[in-house]
Write a protein that holds these residues in place. Structure first.
Motif, PDB file in Angstrom:
ATOM      1  N   ALA A   5      -2.046  12.259   5.478  1.00 50.02           N
ATOM      2  CA  ALA A   5      -1.638  12.309   4.074  1.00 50.02           C
ATOM      3  C   ALA A   5      -0.524  11.307   3.797  1.00 50.02           C
ATOM      4  N   ALA A   6       0.390  11.169   4.747  1.00 47.38           N
ATOM      5  CA  ALA A   6       1.475  10.207   4.589  1.00 47.38           C
ATOM      6  C   ALA A   6       0.930   8.778   4.582  1.00 47.38           C
ATOM      7  N   VAL A   7      -0.050   8.508   5.418  1.00 47.09           N
ATOM      8  CA  VAL A   7      -0.670   7.177   5.454  1.00 47.09           C
ATOM      9  C   VAL A   7      -1.379   6.912   4.129  1.00 47.09           C
ATOM     10  N   ARG A   8      -2.137   7.894   3.612  1.00 46.05           N
ATOM     11  CA  ARG A   8      -2.822   7.727   2.325  1.00 46.05           C
ATOM     12  C   ARG A   8      -1.815   7.474   1.208  1.00 46.05           C
ATOM     13  N   LYS A   9      -0.722   8.215   1.231  1.00 44.23           N
ATOM     14  CA  LYS A   9       0.323   8.049   0.211  1.00 44.23           C
ATOM     15  C   LYS A   9       0.894   6.631   0.248  1.00 44.23           C
ATOM     16  N   LEU A  10       1.155   6.127   1.450  1.00 44.07           N
ATOM     17  CA  LEU A  10       1.666   4.768   1.585  1.00 44.07           C
ATOM     18  C   LEU A  10       0.647   3.754   1.087  1.00 44.07           C
ATOM     19  N   ARG A  11      -0.622   3.899   1.470  1.00 39.32           N
ATOM     20  CA  ARG A  11      -1.662   2.953   1.049  1.00 39.32           C
ATOM     21  C   ARG A  11      -1.806   2.936  -0.477  1.00 39.32           C
ATOM     22  N   MET A  12      -1.750   4.102  -1.086  1.00 40.61           N
ATOM     23  CA  MET A  12      -1.847   4.182  -2.547  1.00 40.61           C
ATOM     24  C   MET A  12      -0.648   3.497  -3.197  1.00 40.61           C
ATOM     25  N   ALA A  13       0.529   3.711  -2.666  1.00 41.92           N
ATOM     26  CA  ALA A  13       1.728   3.073  -3.199  1.00 41.92           C
ATOM     27  C   ALA A  13       1.640   1.563  -3.057  1.00 41.92           C
ATOM     28  N   GLU A  14       1.163   1.105  -1.912  1.00 39.76           N
ATOM     29  CA  GLU A  14       1.015  -0.340  -1.689  1.00 39.76           C
ATOM     30  C   GLU A  14      -0.022  -0.941  -2.640  1.00 39.76           C
TER      31      GLU A  14
END
Length: 77
Positions: A5-14
């Motif tokens: 979930a943290a990785v998905r959150k980062l990818r979405m932010a990027e």
């Protein structure tokens, strides 16, 4: 929060950065266009004031432009 979930959150932010940059660039383009138009309008009003007989010193005082800049605008008509 899980690692995934943290990785998905980062990818979405990027992924949002390029969109935000494009929106910012559009805002800047529009603001610059408004400045260009306002300068053109002011130059026309300076020319009109000159044609109406307004003294150059009074145009300088009203606009904050230098005498040289006023002369350039008047010659550019």
């Amino acid at each position: 929060m899980t690692l995934e979930a943290a990785v998905r959150k980062l990818r979405m932010a990027e992924a949002g950065v390029p969109r935000a940059q494009e929106r910012a660039a559009q805002i800047i383009r529009e603001a610059r266009e408004k400045v260009d138009q306002a300068r053109a309008d002011l130059a026309e009003e300076i020319r009109a004031a000159d044609r109406a007989g307004m003294r150059q010193v009074d145009i300088v005082a009203a606009t904050g432009y230098s005498r040289e800049r006023i002369r350039q605008i008047l010659l550019d008509s």
